[in-house]
Design a protein around this motif. Structure first.
Motif, PDB file in Angstrom:
ATOM      1  N   THR A  59       2.324  -6.315  -7.504  1.00  0.00           N
ATOM      2  CA  THR A  59       1.122  -6.140  -7.678  1.00  0.00           C
ATOM      3  C   THR A  59      -0.006  -6.306  -6.351  1.00  0.00           C
ATOM      4  OG1 THR A  59       0.999  -8.595  -7.843  1.00  0.00           O
ATOM      5  CG2 THR A  59       1.573  -7.247  -9.763  1.00  0.00           C
ATOM      6  N   HIS A  60       0.797  -6.545  -5.337  1.00  0.00           N
ATOM      7  CA  HIS A  60      -0.242  -6.781  -4.258  1.00  0.00           C
ATOM      8  C   HIS A  60       0.517  -5.993  -3.134  1.00  0.00           C
ATOM      9  CE1 HIS A  60      -1.584  -9.943  -6.541  1.00  0.00           C
ATOM     10  NE2 HIS A  60      -2.679 -10.071  -5.668  1.00  0.00           N
ATOM     11  N   THR A 156      -4.843  -6.758  -3.787  1.00  0.00           N
ATOM     12  CA  THR A 156      -4.528  -6.721  -5.196  1.00  0.00           C
ATOM     13  C   THR A 156      -4.616  -4.986  -5.250  1.00  0.00           C
ATOM     14  OG1 THR A 156      -5.396  -8.362  -6.075  1.00  0.00           O
ATOM     15  CG2 THR A 156      -5.052  -6.748  -7.701  1.00  0.00           C
TER      16      THR A 156
END
Length: 179
Positions: A59-60, A156
């Motif tokens: 996700t990051h 993010t």
């Protein structure tokens, strides 16, 4: 012969990303013309290896606030003669993040970019022909800021535009989210 692996990966990349054929063809031509393309000493430009490094959840992405370029970018740097550009990108990611537990998501090229590096001190302006691979952090996500960075941050991916407006960075985010 030392360029064949990269040329093969670039041809595969062109097949997978036909809308990037112009840049891919330009990069292939550069590699074919310069036997010393992996050497920083090639003053017109050289191959660099970069890492789109995601956390365990995917996700990051780990970003560096690059000291010389003063911008948020992916980790990476010069091949310095290493013709295994995947290995060069992995080494750069480990050195710049302090994270030892990284693994390639694929041995295929994730993205490419050719960008101008401004003249600095005794170094003329030149192009970085950047070969980018996707990696995942498999251990601790506690990074260490190296002397090449002002800072590091886990950005993010679906809000990467909060860190950068650089089209190549946003393109990698779109590729990651659409994979």
């Amino acid at each position: 012969m030392h360029r064949n692996d990269l040329l093969s990966k670039l041809c595969n990349y062109r097949e997978h990303w036909p809308d990037e054929a112009t840049m891919t063809d330009r990069l292939i031509s550069f590699v074919e013309r310069h036997t010393d393309c992996f050497e920083r000493s090639l003053s017109v430009g050289h191959i660099t290896g970069s890492a789109w490094l995601v956390n365990k959840a995917g996700t990051h992405v780990l970003l560096t606030h690059h000291r010389k370029l003063n911008a948020w970018l992916q980790l990476g740097g010069h091949a310095d003669g290493n013709t295994d550009i995947l290995d060069a990108a992995l080494q750069e990611a480990r050195e710049e993040s302090g994270l030892p537990d990284l693994e390639p998501i694929s041995t295929d090229i994730f993205d490419i970019d050719i960008h101008l590096i401004p003249a600095r001190k005794n170094e003329p302006e030149h192009d970085h022909h950047d070969i980018r691979f996707a990696f995942r952090c498999t251990g601790s996500e506690e990074y260490a800021v190296s002397n090449e960075s002002h800072d590091l941050a886990w950005g993010t991916i679906n809000h990467l535009d909060e860190y950068t407006t650089d089209e190549s960075m946003l393109r990698m985010a779109r590729k990651w989210l659409n994979r």
